[in-house]
Design an enzyme around this catalytic site. Sequence first.
Site, PDB file in Angstrom:
ATOM      1  N   HIS A  92       0.811  -1.215   0.000  1.00 15.83           N
ATOM      2  CA  HIS A  92       0.000   0.000   0.000  1.00 15.83           C
ATOM      3  C   HIS A  92       0.849   1.273   0.000  1.00 15.83           C
ATOM      4  O   HIS A  92       0.333   2.365  -0.202  1.00 15.83           O
ATOM      5  CB  HIS A  92      -0.939   0.001   1.209  1.00 15.83           C
ATOM      6  CG  HIS A  92      -2.287   0.567   0.906  1.00 15.83           C
ATOM      7  ND1 HIS A  92      -2.497   1.558  -0.021  1.00 15.83           N
ATOM      8  CD2 HIS A  92      -3.522   0.272   1.410  1.00 15.83           C
ATOM      9  CE1 HIS A  92      -3.775   1.864  -0.070  1.00 15.83           C
ATOM     10  NE2 HIS A  92      -4.416   1.085   0.782  1.00 15.83           N
TER      11      HIS A  92
ATOM     12  N   ASP B 241      -2.005   2.088  -4.812  1.00 14.84           N
ATOM     13  CA  ASP B 241      -3.265   2.528  -4.229  1.00 14.84           C
ATOM     14  C   ASP B 241      -4.339   1.477  -4.477  1.00 14.84           C
ATOM     15  O   ASP B 241      -4.257   0.674  -5.420  1.00 14.84           O
ATOM     16  CB  ASP B 241      -3.697   3.863  -4.833  1.00 14.84           C
ATOM     17  CG  ASP B 241      -2.741   4.997  -4.479  1.00 14.84           C
ATOM     18  OD1 ASP B 241      -2.138   4.923  -3.394  1.00 14.84           O
ATOM     19  OD2 ASP B 241      -2.617   5.933  -5.281  1.00 14.84           O
TER      20      ASP B 241
END
Length: 435
Positions: free
Chosen positions: A407, A411
């Site tokens: 992450h 995204d």
Amino acid sequence: MGQHVIKMPDLGEGIAEVEVVAWRVQPGDAIVEDQVLADVMTDKATVEIPSPVHGTVIALGGKVGESLAVGAELIRLEVEGAGNAQAAPPPADEPAEVPHGFVPEPARVAEAAASVAQAAPAVAPPPSRPARAPAPAPRPALRAAGEKPLAAPAVRKRAWDLGIELQYVAGSGPAGRITHADLDAHVAGRGRAAGADGRYAQLEGEEAVPVIGLRRKIAEKMQLAKRQIPHFTYVEEVDVTELEALRGQLNARYGEERGKLTLLPLLMRAVVLALRRFPDVNARYDDQANVVTRYAPVHMGIATQTDAGLMVPVVRHAEARDPWSSAAEIARLADAARHGKAARDELSGSTITLTSLGALGGIVSTPVINHPEVAIVGVNRIVDRPVIRNGGMVARKLMNLSSSFDHRVIDGMVAAEFIQAVRSYLESPATLFVE
């Protein structure tokens, strides 16, 4: 006669130390030039260390599971001539006739367990309990499969209460009928008042298994990945009915000359095509420099289970391979990994990884990213499920993709769009062959 010391060689790639995972020789063995002395493990692969000379083994430089620095003494030999070293004095805590570092194979696990116990903080010992004799092995059945043992209802109830299967009890009555006396004899013969067939036997004991070799490297790699990478997993259902039909047709037509296709090479092709639209997913993240490196070539890691543990051999330039070439390379690399023959460069350098447990794939998984990559695509098993299509219920072959992403780099929207692109190729499999 002289002594020759073989030192741990420099294996390149900045490797400063290795772990001894197996000794191929022991003190007293006569060896010849190029004979393999030991297996050592680097961060990437197991390497065999050969002998540069003839000689007789005097001492080993460490125990299985120990780390040796490059340049440290690996093994000491007695050789013809002067050799390259002076005789080493025996260690102070060992008699001279016992070579330093030698550990007989059956004693290695016990010694490692003892060292773990010594290193543990002192605690009060548990209350002593009487030693139990090891439970005898289950008796073979006395009757053929399907043959019902003869016994009165009262005998059957008592056998049930004792946890005894009558199939394993010899009967002394007419026509082999089992009596209460036979139950008593069976219990006495097995040395337990209940659970005489082993179904409900109480067990004791424990075993300490040292974590060494590949298993230790796997543990360290997984710990690093989970500590460094903020994972998130995205799961999507894919209808692979048409894909499986096409795979069957391709195997029927080309299987004899090109080899049979599994799902994996077709999935590889779908991932390669999707990565053209989402190059950020085909990347590696340098945590120290805070640099993301995106790669034009797709070096596909294939998570492979071996007897020694999980390995990730790499199909290089997957973007330049058709499904049959990919299938052949997957099979070659998997065989090399399972037999311990994979080279170091075949186990490193992947830019994205595929993982699959095949028929054991379950419904959903949360795969761990292969650090320093930023994505891993996981395949779950294919199942037949009812689906509503055009207002009617039909049976379709469905499969989930459970994929994890870093992450820090990927995204959620990008991850979802990437998996949807993979899904579109798999659900319209003709597009896998259209550029």
